[in-house]
Scaffold this active site. Structure first.
Site, short mmCIF file in Angstrom:
data_model
loop_
_atom_site.label_atom_id
_atom_site.label_comp_id
_atom_site.label_asym_id
_atom_site.label_seq_id
_atom_site.Cartn_x
_atom_site.Cartn_y
_atom_site.Cartn_z
N ASP A 2 53.96 -10.95 75.91
CA ASP A 2 52.78 -11.06 74.99
C ASP A 2 51.79 -9.86 75.30
O ASP A 2 52.02 -9.26 76.25
CB ASP A 2 52.11 -12.46 75.24
N ASP A 21 47.75 -9.72 74.60
CA ASP A 21 46.43 -10.23 74.99
C ASP A 21 46.56 -11.16 76.24
O ASP A 21 47.04 -12.28 75.95
CB ASP A 21 45.58 -10.57 73.73
N ASP A 59 50.81 -15.90 78.19
CA ASP A 59 49.79 -16.53 78.90
C ASP A 59 49.60 -17.78 78.25
O ASP A 59 48.96 -18.66 78.95
CB ASP A 59 48.53 -15.49 79.26
#
Length: 229
Positions: free
Chosen positions: A16, A18, A175
């Site tokens: 991922d 961000d 995240d």
């Protein structure tokens, strides 16, 4: 997750962006709050966090559901983009703990790697370029490249296909709950490194590990690669 697949070979890594590679979620939330204030809407952090890891169309629908169909959705997101760009260009964007050592290891091992992000192509290229990571990935899949964003598995399946590695031989690093669910739906082993949102029970149950930073992911990858030799 502890089963026969835990230490199966890994030939590619999908990240991922961000909140995982970039410490950008806090900036994005701050920018959204500022955009709301500028247009007379109270958008506290608790509301903004609900947008983490989901596609732009779902974020827009969340605003409509919360503030009404007449809410100036496009204006709010344009104002957020302007505020975020100012923060980023002012030097507030940095990489997360453990990113560079992990990428250095992938370079040494000559392992293909991709990004699967819910951000736009422009934002991904701009932000990665500013922190010196743009050229360190073989493939970058953005929300502009898929018809169904996270938590649908399409971004991860497309990223795996583009680096030429079967999902079962990939490792996903995420995240957010939405992103983790996307990777898990793609049948990709997933390590979760929570940023602003804790991993819920369903994500934890299907994750390899839930870690504090990417150093633990590097340790795991080294172990798996050593076992395969």
């Amino acid at each position: 997750m502890t089963n026969d697949t835990t230490h199966a070979p890994i030939d590619g890594v999908i990240f991922d962006m961000d909140g995982l590679l970039l410490d950008s979620e806090t900036l994005a939330m701050e920018a959204m709050e500022a955009a709301g204030r500028s247009m007379g809407y109270d958008m506290p952090l608790s509301f903004c966090r609900r947008m983490i890891g989901i596609p732009a169309d779902q974020c827009r629908q969340l605003v409509r559901d919360t503030f009404g169909e007449d809410a100036p959705v496009e204006g709010l997101f344009e104002a957020q983009e302007v505020a975020l760009r100012a923060m980023v260009d002012a030097g507030r964007l940095v990489t997360k703990e453990g990113v560079v050592p992990l990428l250095d290891y992938l370079d040494a091992e000559r392992m293909p790697r991709a990004i699967a992000t819910s951000s736009s192509r422009y934002r991904a290229d701009h932000h990665l370029g500013l922190v010196g990571l743009l050229e360190r990935f073989d493939v970058i899949v953005t929300r502009d490249d898929v018809t169904r964003g996270k938590p649908d598995p399409e971004p991860y399946l497309l990223a795996a296909s583009k680096i030429g590695v079967a999902p079962a031989q990939c490792l996903a690093l995420e995240d957010s709950p939405s992103g983790a669910r996307a990777a898990q739906a793609a049948a990709i082993r997933t390590i979760v490194v929570p940023d602003l949102i804790s991993a819920p029970d369903d994500v934890r149950a299907r994750a390899l590990f839930v870690l504090d930073d990417l150093h633990g992911a590097l340790d795991y990858l080294k172990d798996v690669r050593a076992r395969a030799r």
